[in-house]
Design a protein around this motif. Structure first.
Motif, PDB file in Angstrom:
ATOM      1  N   VAL A  88      16.173 -39.760 156.253  1.00  0.00           N
ATOM      2  CA  VAL A  88      16.141 -38.437 155.625  1.00  0.00           C
ATOM      3  C   VAL A  88      14.986 -37.647 156.217  1.00  0.00           C
ATOM      4  CG1 VAL A  88      17.178 -39.256 153.487  1.00  0.00           C
ATOM      5  CG2 VAL A  88      14.686 -39.253 153.720  1.00  0.00           C
ATOM      6  N   GLN A 115      11.467 -33.065 153.806  1.00  0.00           N
ATOM      7  CA  GLN A 115      11.692 -32.424 152.512  1.00  0.00           C
ATOM      8  C   GLN A 115      12.522 -33.311 151.581  1.00  0.00           C
ATOM      9  OE1 GLN A 115      10.433 -29.235 151.482  1.00  0.00           O
ATOM     10  NE2 GLN A 115      11.065 -30.135 149.532  1.00  0.00           N
ATOM     11  N   GLU A 116      13.567 -33.928 152.105  1.00  0.00           N
ATOM     12  CA  GLU A 116      14.395 -34.818 151.284  1.00  0.00           C
ATOM     13  C   GLU A 116      13.599 -36.033 150.825  1.00  0.00           C
ATOM     14  OE1 GLU A 116      17.512 -35.490 154.061  1.00  0.00           O
ATOM     15  OE2 GLU A 116      18.800 -33.908 153.266  1.00  0.00           O
ATOM     16  N   ASN A 117      12.764 -36.552 151.706  1.00  0.00           N
ATOM     17  CA  ASN A 117      11.899 -37.675 151.345  1.00  0.00           C
ATOM     18  C   ASN A 117      10.970 -37.289 150.196  1.00  0.00           C
ATOM     19  OD1 ASN A 117      10.299 -40.299 152.101  1.00  0.00           O
ATOM     20  ND2 ASN A 117       8.762 -38.682 152.221  1.00  0.00           N
ATOM     21  N   ASN A 158      11.450 -34.931 147.944  1.00  0.00           N
ATOM     22  CA  ASN A 158      12.233 -34.764 146.721  1.00  0.00           C
ATOM     23  C   ASN A 158      12.601 -36.106 146.087  1.00  0.00           C
ATOM     24  OD1 ASN A 158      12.141 -32.023 147.214  1.00  0.00           O
ATOM     25  ND2 ASN A 158      14.188 -31.933 148.125  1.00  0.00           N
ATOM     26  N   GLN A 159      12.846 -37.109 146.923  1.00  0.00           N
ATOM     27  CA  GLN A 159      13.301 -38.400 146.418  1.00  0.00           C
ATOM     28  C   GLN A 159      12.174 -39.226 145.804  1.00  0.00           C
ATOM     29  OE1 GLN A 159      15.514 -40.661 149.306  1.00  0.00           O
ATOM     30  NE2 GLN A 159      16.996 -39.018 149.691  1.00  0.00           N
TER      31      GLN A 159
END
Length: 288
Positions: free
Chosen positions: A103, A106-108, A110-111
């Motif tokens: 990922v 940014q996705e990291n 968010n997670q």
């Protein structure tokens, strides 16, 4: 990321906390209470250095209590800490990232830290090779200086004789342009150590290992060399190989290099090896 925060963001009034595989809330509260009691200025800041192995579920609960509710409490110890209402605390949080999950940054974010992505969605800053380049100081400049001499093939110069009959030792002018310094270091890594991951930890490690070695070129064994042909190129090739090996070395198996030049306080070169058959031809010629 840590290097940039240490050099450009934190100051003398920043308290630093590392969160690895465990989160001790009681210890965190105690540290906050001590930090608050000793606070002497109006701009306190907290730096959280979070490991990729941190307990993120517990960490998100702690951050929610601290940043949303404004207080932390530990039922086990009975300790309680509340953020002061009289001054704002600044929080600097280093978010870990690993490309294993496939990922983007940014996705990291968010997670693993959804609480931060909700309360602070627009204040994330990604540290890249473009916006935070290798810092050039005296050590890095010295490395770049001799990499330049290696690249333009002047590193094999030897003592010359002036018209007056005086011997002129080998020397090279310092590089005053920091971008030029970076270019020689980056070019060296790309050409001779392309397998190293491109991040600041590896770049800094490689450069520091190389700095310890290229100081040989400032000593009299090299500067006043009159007899050994190609001393500079033979030595620096070995130095680059050593720096590369040490940067990525691990001892999980026995398959790691065992040929090294040993630098004594006077910066002569001594060869350390476990088997003469594993020594390169150039080094054999030099030490034969």
């Amino acid at each position: 990321k840590t290097h940039r925060i240490n050099n450009e963001v934190k100051d003398d009034h920043t308290s630093c906390f590392s969160i690895n595989d465990k989160l001790n809330v009681s210890l965190l509260i105690s540290s906050f209470l001590l930090f608050d009691s000793k606070m002497t200025n109006n701009n306190p800041s907290i730096f959280f250095n979070i490991s990729v192995h941190a307990p993120f579920e517990a960490l998100n609960r702690t951050l929610f209590s601290l940043l949303i509710c404004g207080c932390l409490n530990d039922p086990t110890s009975g300790l309680i800490f509340s953020l002061p209402h009289t001054q704002a605390w600044k929080f600097i949080i280093e978010v870990p990232y690993s490309d294993v999950l496939g990922v983007n940054v940014q996705e990291n974010y968010n997670q693993i830290l959804p609480i931060l992505s909700i309360i602070s969605p627009s204040t994330i800053e990604e540290v890249t090779d473009e916006n935070y380049q290798l810092s050039i100081n005296k050590e890095e400049e010295l490395v770049a200086r001799f990499l330049k001499a290696f690249q333009d093939q002047t590193i094999d110069r030897m003592v010359t004789m002036a018209n007056t009959g005086h011997e002129i030792p080998v020397s090279f002018e310092p590089i005053t342009n920091t971008d030029e310094c970076r270019r020689y270091i980056y070019n060296c890594i790309e050409k001779y150590a392309p397998e190293l991951p491109r991040n600041k930890i590896y770049e800094l490690s490689f450069t520091k290992f190389l700095y310890r070695r290229v100081r040989f070129f400032e000593g009299h064994y090299y500067c006043w060399n009159q007899n050994i042909q190609r001393l500079g190129s033979i030595a620096i090739k070995q130095m680059i190989n050593e720096a590369k090996s040490l940067t990525k070395i691990n001892f999980q198996d026995t398959n790691y290099p065992r040929v090294y030049l040993v630098y004594d306080p006077g910066f002569s070169l001594h060869l350390l090896h476990g088997d003469w058959n594993h020594v390169s031809t150039d080094l054999k010629i030099k030490y034969a």
